[in-house]
Motif scaffolding. Structure first.
Motif, short mmCIF file in Angstrom:
data_model
loop_
_atom_site.label_atom_id
_atom_site.label_comp_id
_atom_site.label_asym_id
_atom_site.label_seq_id
_atom_site.Cartn_x
_atom_site.Cartn_y
_atom_site.Cartn_z
N LEU A 22 0.82 -1.21 0.00
CA LEU A 22 0.00 0.00 0.00
C LEU A 22 0.85 1.26 0.00
O LEU A 22 0.31 2.37 -0.06
CB LEU A 22 -0.95 0.00 1.21
N GLY A 23 2.16 1.12 0.07
CA GLY A 23 3.05 2.29 0.10
C GLY A 23 4.03 2.32 -1.06
O GLY A 23 4.94 3.14 -1.07
N TYR A 24 3.83 1.47 -2.05
CA TYR A 24 4.80 1.28 -3.12
C TYR A 24 5.10 2.53 -3.95
O TYR A 24 6.15 2.63 -4.56
CB TYR A 24 4.35 0.15 -4.04
N LYS A 25 4.22 3.51 -3.96
CA LYS A 25 4.43 4.71 -4.77
C LYS A 25 5.30 5.76 -4.07
O LYS A 25 5.78 6.69 -4.70
CB LYS A 25 3.08 5.37 -5.11
N PHE A 26 5.46 5.61 -2.75
CA PHE A 26 6.12 6.65 -1.96
C PHE A 26 7.62 6.37 -1.84
O PHE A 26 8.02 5.29 -1.38
CB PHE A 26 5.49 6.73 -0.57
N ALA A 27 8.43 7.32 -2.25
CA ALA A 27 9.89 7.18 -2.18
C ALA A 27 10.37 7.49 -0.77
O ALA A 27 9.87 8.40 -0.11
CB ALA A 27 10.55 8.14 -3.17
N GLY A 28 11.34 6.72 -0.28
CA GLY A 28 11.93 6.97 1.03
C GLY A 28 11.08 6.51 2.19
O GLY A 28 11.17 7.05 3.29
N ARG A 29 10.24 5.47 1.96
CA ARG A 29 9.39 4.96 3.04
C ARG A 29 10.23 4.51 4.23
O ARG A 29 11.29 3.95 4.07
CB ARG A 29 8.59 3.74 2.54
N GLN A 30 9.69 4.72 5.42
CA GLN A 30 10.32 4.23 6.63
C GLN A 30 9.53 3.09 7.24
O GLN A 30 9.92 2.52 8.25
CB GLN A 30 10.51 5.36 7.63
N MET A 31 8.38 2.76 6.63
CA MET A 31 7.59 1.61 7.03
C MET A 31 7.02 0.99 5.76
O MET A 31 7.00 1.62 4.72
CB MET A 31 6.46 2.01 7.98
N GLU A 32 6.60 -0.25 5.86
CA GLU A 32 6.04 -0.96 4.72
C GLU A 32 4.62 -1.42 5.07
O GLU A 32 4.44 -2.37 5.82
CB GLU A 32 6.90 -2.18 4.35
N PRO A 33 3.60 -0.71 4.56
CA PRO A 33 2.21 -1.12 4.81
C PRO A 33 1.73 -2.10 3.75
O PRO A 33 1.95 -1.88 2.56
CB PRO A 33 1.45 0.19 4.74
N PHE A 34 1.08 -3.17 4.18
CA PHE A 34 0.54 -4.19 3.29
C PHE A 34 -0.90 -4.48 3.62
O PHE A 34 -1.30 -4.40 4.79
CB PHE A 34 1.32 -5.51 3.43
N LEU A 35 -1.68 -4.86 2.62
CA LEU A 35 -2.98 -5.49 2.81
C LEU A 35 -2.72 -6.96 2.53
O LEU A 35 -2.29 -7.33 1.43
CB LEU A 35 -4.02 -4.93 1.84
N ILE A 36 -2.95 -7.81 3.52
CA ILE A 36 -2.61 -9.23 3.39
C ILE A 36 -3.87 -10.07 3.57
O ILE A 36 -4.69 -9.81 4.45
CB ILE A 36 -1.55 -9.65 4.43
N THR A 37 -4.00 -11.08 2.71
CA THR A 37 -5.06 -12.07 2.83
C THR A 37 -4.40 -13.41 3.08
O THR A 37 -3.51 -13.83 2.34
CB THR A 37 -5.90 -12.13 1.53
N VAL A 38 -4.82 -14.05 4.17
CA VAL A 38 -4.28 -15.35 4.57
C VAL A 38 -5.41 -16.38 4.47
O VAL A 38 -6.47 -16.18 5.05
CB VAL A 38 -3.73 -15.31 6.01
N PRO A 39 -5.18 -17.47 3.74
CA PRO A 39 -6.23 -18.48 3.60
C PRO A 39 -6.35 -19.34 4.85
O PRO A 39 -5.44 -19.38 5.68
CB PRO A 39 -5.75 -19.32 2.41
N PRO A 40 -7.45 -20.07 4.96
CA PRO A 40 -7.57 -21.03 6.05
C PRO A 40 -6.65 -22.22 5.76
O PRO A 40 -6.38 -22.51 4.60
CB PRO A 40 -9.03 -21.45 6.00
#
Length: 182
Positions: free
Chosen positions: A98-116
């Protein structure tokens, strides 16, 4: 062919451009030499934690390492619903950066889907840093240092990412959550 086959040559090229051997890279990242070699040849699935560690150690943006493209936005980066950059590097989880467009990120935000899956099928990972999970949908089992934690929608957990951790959706359903890795 998984995306990690495309990332592998970038890992090798990055290490070689710095002038490190596989052994030196392994020592700096505190992993086994065979692990580094497996990731660099594309014969092993590459965990996101390893990619984060390499990007930090080598001072390369995670988006660049994964996609080969540089992010350019510096004041803000809006990512609309369904737009996240797919990081399809693990068979068992669906990652969208969710942060891939921002240069110089200090954190990495993700939307994650985990199956059963069954408890026996859970695979542990660990990496440097800290992690914050906020559960959006479903129920999630987070096994943290061997201890199972059950999260319901609206629950969150903050933990040291070097603690071995594994996840699965419960009740035969996927679990979706925001995961911020520092």
């Amino acid at each position: 062919m998984g995306q990690y086959k495309e990332i592998a040559p970038r890992l090798t090229g990055l290490r070689e451009s710095i002038g490190w051997t596989v052994r030196e890279m392994a020592e700096l990242l505190r992993v086994d030499e065979t692990t580094v070699a497996g990731y660099e040849t594309g014969t092993m699935e590459i965990p996101v934690g390893y990619l984060l560690d390499v990007s930090r150690l080598c001072r390369v943006d995670l988006t660049t390492l994964i996609s080969g493209r540089e992010p350019h936005l510096k004041s803000h980066a809006l990512v609309r619903k369904g737009e996240g950059f797919a990081v399809d590097r693990r068979k068992d989880y669906d990652y969208k950066s969710l942060g891939y467009k921002f240069a110089g990120r200090q954190m990495e935000p993700f939307l994650i889907t985990v199956p059963p899956k069954s408890g026996e099928a859970m695979t542990e990972t660990s990496h440097h840093g800290q992690e914050f999970i906020y559960l959006l949908e479903g129920r999630l089992e987070l096994r943290l240092g061997g201890e199972p934690l059950i999260l319901e929608p609206g629950d969150s957990v903050y933990f040291d990412s070097s603690t071995p951790h594994a996840m699965r959706g419960l009740d035969g359903r996927e679990a979706r959550f925001i995961d911020v890795i520092l």
